[in-house]
Design an enzyme around this catalytic site. Structure first.
Site, mmCIF file in Angstrom:
data_model
loop_
_atom_site.group_PDB
_atom_site.id
_atom_site.type_symbol
_atom_site.label_atom_id
_atom_site.label_comp_id
_atom_site.label_asym_id
_atom_site.label_seq_id
_atom_site.Cartn_x
_atom_site.Cartn_y
_atom_site.Cartn_z
ATOM 1 N N ARG A 35 -10.527 -11.365 1.789
ATOM 2 C CA ARG A 35 -11.527 -12.348 1.098
ATOM 3 C C ARG A 35 -10.840 -13.810 1.200
ATOM 4 N NH1 ARG A 35 -11.864 -8.796 -4.198
ATOM 5 N NH2 ARG A 35 -11.530 -7.252 -2.425
ATOM 6 N N LYS A 79 0.777 -1.072 -0.060
ATOM 7 C CA LYS A 79 0.099 0.040 0.020
ATOM 8 C C LYS A 79 0.884 1.247 -0.068
ATOM 9 C CE LYS A 79 -3.955 -1.972 2.658
ATOM 10 N NZ LYS A 79 -4.974 -1.609 1.930
#
Length: 508
Positions: free
Chosen positions: A352, A278
Site C-alpha cells: 500500500r 515473514k
C-alpha cells in the site's frame, strides 16, 4: 506452439481431434456432419466406441480411438463440449487449453475439427479462434532454468484448427493471440526468480513496450526523491536493488491524449516482510509479489499488440522489501508524494505504501476519470475466498464495479465485491501521523488495505482496487494455466477496455 487454421476436411493421417456436442434433452453425444462421414469410413467405429464407453460428450470428457481401422490416422480424440446452448467463448478457450494437456507427450502435430456446432452468439470462426487462444495459453511452460528434460516424449508443437471459414478464424485469432501474448509475458515476469527480476529489470522489461508504440517514462530514485516519494522509496531502503516507477501510455485513439483509464500495479519483486520479517515457510513464493505490476505490463502489451482504439495509461511502482541496517522500521513515519504522512506499524504492509505514491503519480500525470489498481495486497483474500477462487474487488463506484465484474465473468477471472464502509477507514487513523499502514482491529485486512489506498484517490475519480493475493499463482494449474503464475487480471482488464471503453467510443 504454432496455431494454424485451414478449411474443414478430414486429414489423411496423424492425430485428429473432433469436437462433439451433447444433445440437450437426451444428454448423449451428437455427431456432426464431418464426424458422421468419418464414422461411415470407419465402418461405424466412432458410433460403436461412443456406445461401448458410454461417452456422453459432457464438457472436457474425452474418448480416444487408437489406430482406427480403414484409415491411416494414428489417433482420433473425441472431445466433449457439453451442451451448445450453454457454451461460451470461455468454454472453447478452456477446451483448447485442455486439448494441449491431452495431446502433449503423445504427438508433435495435431488437427482439430470444428464440426457443425450451433452455439448461440458465436460463429464457427470465433469458436475456432477461441480454441486456438486457449491452446496457446494452455501450452505455456516456464522451464528456461532446467538443464535436463524429464523425458524424450513428443511435445505438441503445432495445432491445425479446421473450420469452414478459416480466413475469418485466422483474422479473429490474430486479435486474441495478442491478448494471449500479454498473458504469457506477465507469467514470464512473475515466474522469474527475484535474483533475476529486480526492480530495475522489471522496469527494463516494461520499457521494451516502446517497440509496440507505448510511450514509456522511467523514474529512478533521484527523480522519485525530488517528487517526495518517501513511501515507495522507503519500501526499497533495505535492498541493494533500488526502486523504480514506470509510467506507460498507449495512445490508441490518436485524436487526443487524454487517458480513458489508468491501470496501476504493485511491483514488489521480493517481499521478505522487511524488519517485520515473514515466516520462512513458503517465503519463496514472495518473488510473485510483483504480479500486479506484471499484469499491468501484460495488458499494456495486449492493448498495443491488438491496436486497441483506447487511450490507456499504466503505472507500476517497483521495489524489493528487505531487512537491513538501512531498512524502514516499524514506528517510522514517511511522507508520501501527496503530502500525506504515514506511520509504519508493520513493514510487511508495504504494498500500500508503493501504491500510494504510484497512484499519486498516475493521477498527476494522466488525470484519468477512472483508475484501477491491481495488487497481491493481503493474505485476507485466502481466508475470504480460499485458494484460486476469486479476487477481491473494492470500489467507490457501483457502475465501475459492475463493469469489472462482468468483464471477469466473461473471461473466467472472477471478482467478488467486498465492503468499503467508512467504519473501516477509522481503523487506519494514527495518533502521530495522517494515517497508519495497518488497522487496529483483527480481520478485514483486505478492506482495511483498500481503505488505505482509497485515501490517495482524488475526489471525483472513479476507482477500483483488485486484490489478487492467492490467485496470482496456482499450485495445481488449470486448463488455461500451468502451475504457478496465472497472470490473473490481464484478460480481465483487456476485456474491460474492449467492452466498456472501446465500444463507448464506437457509439459516439
Amino acid at each position: 506452439m504454432q496455431i494454424q487454421f485451414s478449411k474443414n476436411t478430414i486429414p489423411s493421417n496423424g492425430t485428429v481431434v473432433i469436437l462433439i456436442a451433447q444433445e440437450a434433452k437426451a444428454k448423449k453425444a451428437s455427431l456432426g456432419k464431418i464426424a458422421k462421414v468419418l464414422d461411415k469410413k470407419l465402418g461405424g467405429g466412432i458410433s460403436k466406441a461412443i456406445k461401448t464407453s458410454r461417452f456422453d460428450a459432457a464438457q472436457d470428457k474425452i474418448l480416444e480411438i487408437i489406430a482406427p481401422a480403414n484409415t491411416k490416422l494414428s489417433r482420433i480424440v473425441l472431445l466433449g463440449i457439453g451442451s451448445p446452448l450453454k457454451a461460451t467463448a470461455q468454454t472453447f478457450k478452456e477446451l483448447g487449453g485442455g486439448l494441449t494437456k491431452i495431446l502433449n507427450n503423445k504427438t508433435e502435430n495435431a488437427f482439430c475439427i470444428v464440426d457443425d456446432i450451433d452455439v448461440k452468439d458465436l460463429h464457427k470462426e470465433e469458436i475456432a479462434a477461441n480454441i486456438g487462444m486457449g491452446a496457446l495459453l494452455g501450452a505455456y511452460k516456464f522451464d528456461k532454468y532446467k538443464t535436463k528434460k524429464k523425458d524424450e516424449k513428443p511435445e505438441l508443437k503445432e495445432l491445425v484448427i479446421l473450420t469452414e471459414k478459416a480466413d475469418k478464424a485466422k483474422a479473429h485469432y490474430a486479435t486474441l493471440s495478442k491478448v494471449a501474448e500479454g498473458v504469457l509475458l506477465a507469467r514470464d515476469l512473475v515466474n522469474e526468480p527475484s535474483n533475476v527480476m529486480t526492480p530495475i529489470k522489471l522496469a527494463n522489461e516494461a520499457a521494451k513496450l516502446k517497440a509496440l508504440g507505448v510511450v514509456i517514462e522511467v523514474l529512478d530514485e533521484k527523480k522519485m526523491q525530488k517528487l517526495g516519494m518517501e513511501a515507495l522509496l522507503g519500501v526499497g531502503k533495505g535492498s541493494a536493488h533500488p526502486p523504480r516507477l514506470v509510467a506507460m501510455f498507449w495512445n490508441g485513439k490518436k485524436t487526443n491524449k487524454k487517458a480513458d483509464a489508468c491501470f496501476v500495479g504493485k511491483g514488489v519483486t521480493f517481499d521478505s516482510g522487511g524488519i517485520s520479517l515473514k515466516p520462512g515457510n513458503n517465503m519463496e513464493a514472495m518473488k510473485g509479489d510483483m504480479a500486479g505490476a506484471a499484469v499491468v505490463i501484460g495488458v499494456m502489451k495486449a492493448l498495443a499488440g491488438r491496436k486497441a482504439k483506447v487511450n490507456i495509461a499504466g503505472v507500476i511502482g517497483t521495489a524489493e522489501n528487505m531487512p537491513s541496517g538501512t531498512a524502514i522500521k516499524p514506528g517510522d513515519v514517511v511522507k508520501t508524494a501527496s503530502g500525506k504522512t504515514v506511520a509504519v506499524l508493520n513493514t510487511d504492509a508495504e504494498g500500500r505504501l508503493v501504491l500510494a505514491d504510484a497512484l499519486w503519480y498516475a493521477q498527476k500525470k494522466f488525470k484519468p476519470d477512472c483508475i484501477i489498481d491491481i495488487a497481491t495486497l493481503t493474505g485476507g483474500m485466502l481466508t475470504t475466498f480460499g485458494n484460486n477462487m476469486y479476487a477481491g474487488l473494492f470500489s467507490n463506484d457501483d457502475t465501475l464495479s459492475e463493469e469489472l465484474t462482468n468483464s471477469g465473468k466473461k473471461v473466467g477471472e472472477k471478482l467478488w465485491r467486498l465492503p468499503t464502509d467508512d467504519v473501516y477507514d477509522k481503523m487506519i487513523d494514527s495518533p502521530i501521523a495522517d494515517m497508519q499502514n495497518m488497522g487496529n482491529a483483527r480481520g478485514a485486512s483486505g478492506t482495511v488495505g483498500a481503505k488505505f489506498i482509497e485515501r490517495f484517490v482524488d475526489k471525483g475519480v472513479k476507482w477500483a482496487h483488485v486484490d489478487i493475493a492467492e490467485i496470482a499463482w496456482n499450485e495445481k494449474g488449470t486448463a488455461l494455466s500451468p502451475k504457478w503464475a496465472t497472470a490473473f487480471g490481464v484478460r480481465l482488464l483487456d476485456s474491460f477496455a474492449a467492452d466498456y471503453i472501446e465500444k463507448k467510443h464506437k457509439k459516439k
